[in-house]
Design a protein around this motif. Sequence first.
Motif, PDB file in Angstrom:
ATOM      1  N   ALA A 284      30.415  -3.097 -84.195  1.00  0.00           N
ATOM      2  CA  ALA A 284      30.344  -4.485 -83.728  1.00  0.00           C
ATOM      3  C   ALA A 284      31.644  -4.876 -83.029  1.00  0.00           C
ATOM      4  N   GLN A 285      32.767  -4.444 -83.580  1.00  0.00           N
ATOM      5  CA  GLN A 285      34.060  -4.752 -82.960  1.00  0.00           C
ATOM      6  C   GLN A 285      34.161  -4.119 -81.577  1.00  0.00           C
ATOM      7  N   LEU A 286      33.698  -2.889 -81.453  1.00  0.00           N
ATOM      8  CA  LEU A 286      33.710  -2.222 -80.140  1.00  0.00           C
ATOM      9  C   LEU A 286      32.843  -2.986 -79.143  1.00  0.00           C
ATOM     10  N   GLN A 287      31.673  -3.429 -79.584  1.00  0.00           N
ATOM     11  CA  GLN A 287      30.784  -4.209 -78.724  1.00  0.00           C
ATOM     12  C   GLN A 287      31.459  -5.504 -78.282  1.00  0.00           C
ATOM     13  N   ARG A 288      32.129  -6.169 -79.240  1.00  0.00           N
ATOM     14  CA  ARG A 288      32.784  -7.439 -78.922  1.00  0.00           C
ATOM     15  C   ARG A 288      33.914  -7.218 -77.918  1.00  0.00           C
ATOM     16  N   LYS A 289      34.684  -6.169 -78.101  1.00  0.00           N
ATOM     17  CA  LYS A 289      35.791  -5.890 -77.172  1.00  0.00           C
ATOM     18  C   LYS A 289      35.258  -5.590 -75.779  1.00  0.00           C
ATOM     19  N   GLU A 290      34.140  -4.884 -75.723  1.00  0.00           N
ATOM     20  CA  GLU A 290      33.516  -4.596 -74.426  1.00  0.00           C
ATOM     21  C   GLU A 290      33.044  -5.900 -73.767  1.00  0.00           C
ATOM     22  N   LEU A 291      32.453  -6.770 -74.573  1.00  0.00           N
ATOM     23  CA  LEU A 291      32.010  -8.071 -74.067  1.00  0.00           C
ATOM     24  C   LEU A 291      33.208  -8.876 -73.549  1.00  0.00           C
ATOM     25  N   GLU A 292      34.303  -8.867 -74.297  1.00  0.00           N
ATOM     26  CA  GLU A 292      35.501  -9.610 -73.893  1.00  0.00           C
ATOM     27  C   GLU A 292      36.058  -9.106 -72.560  1.00  0.00           C
ATOM     28  N   ARG A 293      35.845  -7.815 -72.283  1.00  0.00           N
ATOM     29  CA  ARG A 293      36.369  -7.225 -71.045  1.00  0.00           C
ATOM     30  C   ARG A 293      35.437  -7.416 -69.849  1.00  0.00           C
ATOM     31  N   SER A 294      34.327  -8.088 -70.045  1.00  0.00           N
ATOM     32  CA  SER A 294      33.388  -8.311 -68.951  1.00  0.00           C
ATOM     33  C   SER A 294      34.092  -8.957 -67.768  1.00  0.00           C
ATOM     34  N   ARG A 295      33.764  -8.494 -66.582  1.00  0.00           N
ATOM     35  CA  ARG A 295      34.398  -9.060 -65.382  1.00  0.00           C
ATOM     36  C   ARG A 295      34.055 -10.539 -65.224  1.00  0.00           C
ATOM     37  N   TRP A 296      32.932 -10.965 -65.763  1.00  0.00           N
ATOM     38  CA  TRP A 296      32.554 -12.380 -65.685  1.00  0.00           C
ATOM     39  C   TRP A 296      33.523 -13.246 -66.481  1.00  0.00           C
ATOM     40  N   LEU A 297      34.034 -12.695 -67.566  1.00  0.00           N
ATOM     41  CA  LEU A 297      34.947 -13.470 -68.397  1.00  0.00           C
ATOM     42  C   LEU A 297      36.393 -13.320 -67.912  1.00  0.00           C
ATOM     43  N   GLN A 298      36.706 -12.212 -67.295  1.00  0.00           N
ATOM     44  CA  GLN A 298      38.071 -11.977 -66.793  1.00  0.00           C
ATOM     45  C   GLN A 298      38.416 -12.920 -65.663  1.00  0.00           C
ATOM     46  N   SER A 299      37.460 -13.197 -64.805  1.00  0.00           N
ATOM     47  CA  SER A 299      37.741 -14.021 -63.619  1.00  0.00           C
ATOM     48  C   SER A 299      38.252 -15.406 -63.997  1.00  0.00           C
TER      49      SER A 299
ATOM     50  N   TRP B  97      31.004 -18.164 -78.040  1.00  0.00           N
ATOM     51  CA  TRP B  97      30.339 -17.218 -78.952  1.00  0.00           C
ATOM     52  C   TRP B  97      31.290 -16.110 -79.378  1.00  0.00           C
ATOM     53  N   ILE B  98      32.111 -15.639 -78.455  1.00  0.00           N
ATOM     54  CA  ILE B  98      33.080 -14.596 -78.796  1.00  0.00           C
ATOM     55  C   ILE B  98      34.029 -15.115 -79.877  1.00  0.00           C
ATOM     56  N   GLY B  99      34.441 -16.362 -79.763  1.00  0.00           N
ATOM     57  CA  GLY B  99      35.288 -16.966 -80.798  1.00  0.00           C
ATOM     58  C   GLY B  99      34.588 -16.989 -82.146  1.00  0.00           C
ATOM     59  N   GLU B 100      33.311 -17.336 -82.149  1.00  0.00           N
ATOM     60  CA  GLU B 100      32.541 -17.378 -83.395  1.00  0.00           C
ATOM     61  C   GLU B 100      32.335 -15.969 -83.953  1.00  0.00           C
ATOM     62  N   LEU B 101      32.086 -15.000 -83.080  1.00  0.00           N
ATOM     63  CA  LEU B 101      31.934 -13.610 -83.525  1.00  0.00           C
ATOM     64  C   LEU B 101      33.246 -13.086 -84.112  1.00  0.00           C
ATOM     65  N   THR B 102      34.353 -13.487 -83.526  1.00  0.00           N
ATOM     66  CA  THR B 102      35.668 -13.076 -84.029  1.00  0.00           C
ATOM     67  C   THR B 102      35.892 -13.631 -85.434  1.00  0.00           C
ATOM     68  N   GLU B 103      35.464 -14.854 -85.665  1.00  0.00           N
ATOM     69  CA  GLU B 103      35.584 -15.466 -86.995  1.00  0.00           C
ATOM     70  C   GLU B 103      34.681 -14.741 -88.000  1.00  0.00           C
ATOM     71  N   ILE B 104      33.460 -14.419 -87.616  1.00  0.00           N
ATOM     72  CA  ILE B 104      32.562 -13.652 -88.485  1.00  0.00           C
ATOM     73  C   ILE B 104      33.200 -12.305 -88.805  1.00  0.00           C
TER      74      ILE B 104
ATOM     75  N   LEU C 138      25.540 -10.050 -68.656  1.00  0.00           N
ATOM     76  CA  LEU C 138      26.448 -10.581 -69.670  1.00  0.00           C
ATOM     77  C   LEU C 138      25.654 -11.053 -70.886  1.00  0.00           C
ATOM     78  N   ALA C 139      24.522 -11.681 -70.644  1.00  0.00           N
ATOM     79  CA  ALA C 139      23.674 -12.168 -71.739  1.00  0.00           C
ATOM     80  C   ALA C 139      23.191 -11.010 -72.607  1.00  0.00           C
ATOM     81  N   GLU C 140      22.779  -9.915 -71.971  1.00  0.00           N
ATOM     82  CA  GLU C 140      22.316  -8.742 -72.729  1.00  0.00           C
ATOM     83  C   GLU C 140      23.442  -8.183 -73.585  1.00  0.00           C
ATOM     84  N   GLN C 141      24.634  -8.134 -73.013  1.00  0.00           N
ATOM     85  CA  GLN C 141      25.801  -7.652 -73.756  1.00  0.00           C
ATOM     86  C   GLN C 141      26.076  -8.556 -74.962  1.00  0.00           C
TER      87      GLN C 141
END
Length: 135
Positions: A115-130, A15-22, A75-78
């Motif tokens: 929206a970009q700030l939200q996406r960057k915050e989502l990308e930094r989620s510890r769930w995705l970093q691991s 989804w992050i990839g798709e949001l980045t394309e949007i 993560l889902a809420e984010q």
Amino acid sequence: SLWATERYRERVQQWIGELTEIDRRLTVLLEQDIDDANSTELYQQSQEMQDVGEKASALEQQITFAEPPVSMVGLAEQAKVTAKAYLESAVLTSRWLNAPSETGKQEALESLEQAQLQRKELERSRWLQSSTSAH
């Protein structure tokens, strides 16, 4: 289960990839000088905006109705907040393209920044970093 958690994490990354394309496509639309556009360019911009808007709407629906594992609710809420931010940005960009004004463009740009700030915050989620540090 671990499998469900991993599967959902992979979906969020997709989804992050798709949001980045949007994001990229909205940025291109907002950078265009629509005051000097001819009818062919206006039609192309309108078609592109319709496609981007439909993609943003479909993605927001997909994210909203995806069932996360209990461990991924945060993560889902984010992801939902981020998708809604991009949908709002698409709506404001469309509004600006249909009725150009400096105020409308500014609102669309500010919405895209949020929206970009939200996406960057989502990308930094510890769930995705691991997962990225494991590769």
